[in-house]
Design an enzyme around this catalytic site. Structure first.
Site, PDB file in Angstrom:
ATOM      1  N   LYS A  10       0.827  -1.210   0.000  1.00 21.99           N
ATOM      2  CA  LYS A  10       0.000   0.000   0.000  1.00 21.99           C
ATOM      3  C   LYS A  10       0.872   1.276   0.000  1.00 21.99           C
ATOM      4  O   LYS A  10       2.087   1.208   0.237  1.00 21.99           O
ATOM      5  CB  LYS A  10      -0.923  -0.042   1.224  1.00 21.99           C
ATOM      6  CG  LYS A  10      -1.952  -1.184   1.177  1.00 21.99           C
ATOM      7  CD  LYS A  10      -2.885  -1.123   2.383  1.00 21.99           C
ATOM      8  CE  LYS A  10      -3.934  -2.217   2.326  1.00 21.99           C
ATOM      9  NZ  LYS A  10      -4.905  -2.110   3.449  1.00 21.99           N
ATOM     10  N   TYR A  50     -12.264  -1.374  -3.632  1.00 18.04           N
ATOM     11  CA  TYR A  50     -12.819  -1.644  -2.297  1.00 18.04           C
ATOM     12  C   TYR A  50     -14.342  -1.553  -2.293  1.00 18.04           C
ATOM     13  O   TYR A  50     -14.941  -1.231  -1.269  1.00 18.04           O
ATOM     14  CB  TYR A  50     -12.219  -0.669  -1.279  1.00 18.04           C
ATOM     15  CG  TYR A  50     -10.952  -1.171  -0.603  1.00 18.04           C
ATOM     16  CD1 TYR A  50     -10.818  -2.501  -0.185  1.00 18.04           C
ATOM     17  CD2 TYR A  50      -9.890  -0.303  -0.339  1.00 18.04           C
ATOM     18  CE1 TYR A  50      -9.663  -2.946   0.442  1.00 18.04           C
ATOM     19  CE2 TYR A  50      -8.737  -0.742   0.296  1.00 18.04           C
ATOM     20  CZ  TYR A  50      -8.628  -2.065   0.682  1.00 18.04           C
ATOM     21  OH  TYR A  50      -7.499  -2.512   1.326  1.00 18.04           O
ATOM     22  N   ASN A 113      -1.857  -0.101   6.966  1.00 15.72           N
ATOM     23  CA  ASN A 113      -1.360  -1.398   7.432  1.00 15.72           C
ATOM     24  C   ASN A 113      -0.514  -2.113   6.388  1.00 15.72           C
ATOM     25  O   ASN A 113      -0.403  -3.335   6.379  1.00 15.72           O
ATOM     26  CB  ASN A 113      -2.521  -2.264   7.949  1.00 15.72           C
ATOM     27  CG  ASN A 113      -3.597  -2.470   6.905  1.00 15.72           C
ATOM     28  OD1 ASN A 113      -3.415  -2.080   5.751  1.00 15.72           O
ATOM     29  ND2 ASN A 113      -4.696  -3.082   7.283  1.00 15.72           N
ATOM     30  N   HIS A 116      -2.078  -5.556   1.440  1.00 13.02           N
ATOM     31  CA  HIS A 116      -3.407  -6.127   1.182  1.00 13.02           C
ATOM     32  C   HIS A 116      -3.218  -7.546   0.659  1.00 13.02           C
ATOM     33  O   HIS A 116      -2.227  -7.827  -0.014  1.00 13.02           O
ATOM     34  CB  HIS A 116      -4.140  -5.300   0.104  1.00 13.02           C
ATOM     35  CG  HIS A 116      -5.346  -6.016  -0.428  1.00 13.02           C
ATOM     36  ND1 HIS A 116      -6.557  -5.970   0.204  1.00 13.02           N
ATOM     37  CD2 HIS A 116      -5.506  -6.853  -1.500  1.00 13.02           C
ATOM     38  CE1 HIS A 116      -7.427  -6.733  -0.459  1.00 13.02           C
ATOM     39  NE2 HIS A 116      -6.808  -7.278  -1.500  1.00 13.02           N
ATOM     40  N   GLU A 127      -9.835  -9.504  -8.029  1.00  7.34           N
ATOM     41  CA  GLU A 127      -8.774  -8.530  -7.760  1.00  7.34           C
ATOM     42  C   GLU A 127      -7.611  -8.649  -8.750  1.00  7.34           C
ATOM     43  O   GLU A 127      -7.039  -7.631  -9.165  1.00  7.34           O
ATOM     44  CB  GLU A 127      -8.280  -8.688  -6.318  1.00  7.34           C
ATOM     45  CG  GLU A 127      -9.355  -8.278  -5.310  1.00  7.34           C
ATOM     46  CD  GLU A 127      -8.912  -8.387  -3.865  1.00  7.34           C
ATOM     47  OE1 GLU A 127      -9.626  -7.867  -2.995  1.00  7.34           O
ATOM     48  OE2 GLU A 127      -7.851  -8.989  -3.583  1.00  7.34           O
TER      49      GLU A 127
HETATM   50  P1  GDP Z   1      -8.086  -6.704   5.353  1.00  9.53           P
HETATM   51  O1  GDP Z   1      -8.702  -7.788   4.498  1.00  9.53           O
HETATM   52  O2  GDP Z   1      -7.351  -7.247   6.551  1.00  9.53           O
HETATM   53  O3  GDP Z   1      -7.237  -5.727   4.558  1.00  9.53           O
HETATM   54  O4  GDP Z   1      -9.287  -5.858   6.003  1.00  9.53           O
HETATM   55  P2  GDP Z   1     -10.697  -5.342   5.450  1.00  9.53           P
HETATM   56  O5  GDP Z   1     -11.042  -5.976   4.122  1.00  9.53           O
HETATM   57  O6  GDP Z   1     -11.685  -5.506   6.554  1.00  9.53           O
HETATM   58  O7  GDP Z   1     -10.481  -3.773   5.259  1.00  9.53           O
HETATM   59  C1  GDP Z   1      -9.844  -3.250   4.126  1.00  9.53           C
HETATM   60  C2  GDP Z   1      -8.889  -2.164   4.540  1.00  9.53           C
HETATM   61  O8  GDP Z   1      -9.645  -1.053   5.060  1.00  9.53           O
HETATM   62  C3  GDP Z   1      -7.932  -2.533   5.693  1.00  9.53           C
HETATM   63  O9  GDP Z   1      -6.793  -3.247   5.270  1.00  9.53           O
HETATM   64  C4  GDP Z   1      -7.582  -1.159   6.227  1.00  9.53           C
HETATM   65  O10 GDP Z   1      -6.629  -0.489   5.403  1.00  9.53           O
HETATM   66  C5  GDP Z   1      -8.929  -0.437   6.127  1.00  9.53           C
HETATM   67  N1  GDP Z   1      -9.716  -0.582   7.355  1.00  9.53           N
HETATM   68  C6  GDP Z   1     -10.333  -1.700   7.849  1.00  9.53           C
HETATM   69  N2  GDP Z   1     -10.974  -1.441   8.996  1.00  9.53           N
HETATM   70  C7  GDP Z   1     -10.809  -0.119   9.242  1.00  9.53           C
HETATM   71  C8  GDP Z   1     -11.242   0.764  10.291  1.00  9.53           C
HETATM   72  O11 GDP Z   1     -11.939   0.365  11.215  1.00  9.53           O
HETATM   73  N3  GDP Z   1     -10.839   2.070  10.173  1.00  9.53           N
HETATM   74  C9  GDP Z   1     -10.079   2.532   9.149  1.00  9.53           C
HETATM   75  N4  GDP Z   1      -9.742   3.830   9.117  1.00  9.53           N
HETATM   76  N5  GDP Z   1      -9.652   1.726   8.154  1.00  9.53           N
HETATM   77  C10 GDP Z   1      -9.992   0.423   8.200  1.00  9.53           C
END
Ligand code: GDP
Length: 139
Positions: A10, A50, A113, A116, A127
């Site tokens: 990222k 997303y 973080n 991805h 994707e």
């Molecule tokens: P992943 O599969 O572990 O990447 O998580 P998700 O698919 O749930 O979320 C996609 C991305 O959105 C995450 O990797 C983070 O960059 C972001 N994200 C997820 N949860 C949160 C949150 O509660 N707050 C914020 N600001 N970003 C989030």
């Protein structure tokens, strides 16, 4: 079972010069790079990527972040690659990620973080196709 998964380093990972470190961790886990490029997504492209998160409270913020600078997008191949790469990444919230995972080591924020990874075969197909055409992915 050999699988392919879509990985992204990222914008925070790229801007903090973590590309090499993250690639090393992937390759050390026997995840082979079969496609790779650097891109900078527009806000619309980040929203398309997303789209499953549309309507969630963090949707605007995460799509701003993902379009804020260049990313490295990759296709990784290996046995059980989807699950093994998710394990290597660690939990979304780095404070809850296992010791030794990429996010535990490098992430600074639940959103920023570093990496991805696709979460299922169906997601991986979508994707990979979102970023790469057939000529860009090794046979
Ligand atoms: P992943 O599969 O572990 O990447 O998580 P998700 O698919 O749930 O979320 C996609 C991305 O959105 C995450 O990797 C983070 O960059 C972001 N994200 C997820 N949860 C949160 C949150 O509660 N707050 C914020 N600001 N970003 C989030």
């Amino acid at each position: 079972m050999k699988q392919r998964t879509l990985a992204i380093i990222k914008p925070d990972g790229v801007s903090r010069n973590l590309v090499g470190a993250v690639l090393s961790r992937m390759e050390a886990e026997e995840l082979r790079v079969v496609a790779m490029k650097m891109i900078k997504m527009t806000k619309e492209q980040a929203k398309g990527f997303y789209r499953v998160h549309e309507g969630k409270p963090f949707f605007e913020s995460v799509t701003d972040f993902m379009s804020s600078g260049p990313c490295v997008v990759l296709v990784l191949e290996g046995d059980d690659a989807i699950r093994r790469y998710r394990t290597l990444m660690g939990a979304t919230d780095y404070t809850k990620a296992e010791e030794g995972t990429i996010r535990r080591e490098f992430a600074t924020d639940i959103e920023k973080n570093v990496v991805h990874g696709s979460d299922s075969e169906e997601t991986a197909r979508f994707e990979i196709g979102y970023f790469f055409n057939a000529l860009e992915v090794m046979a």
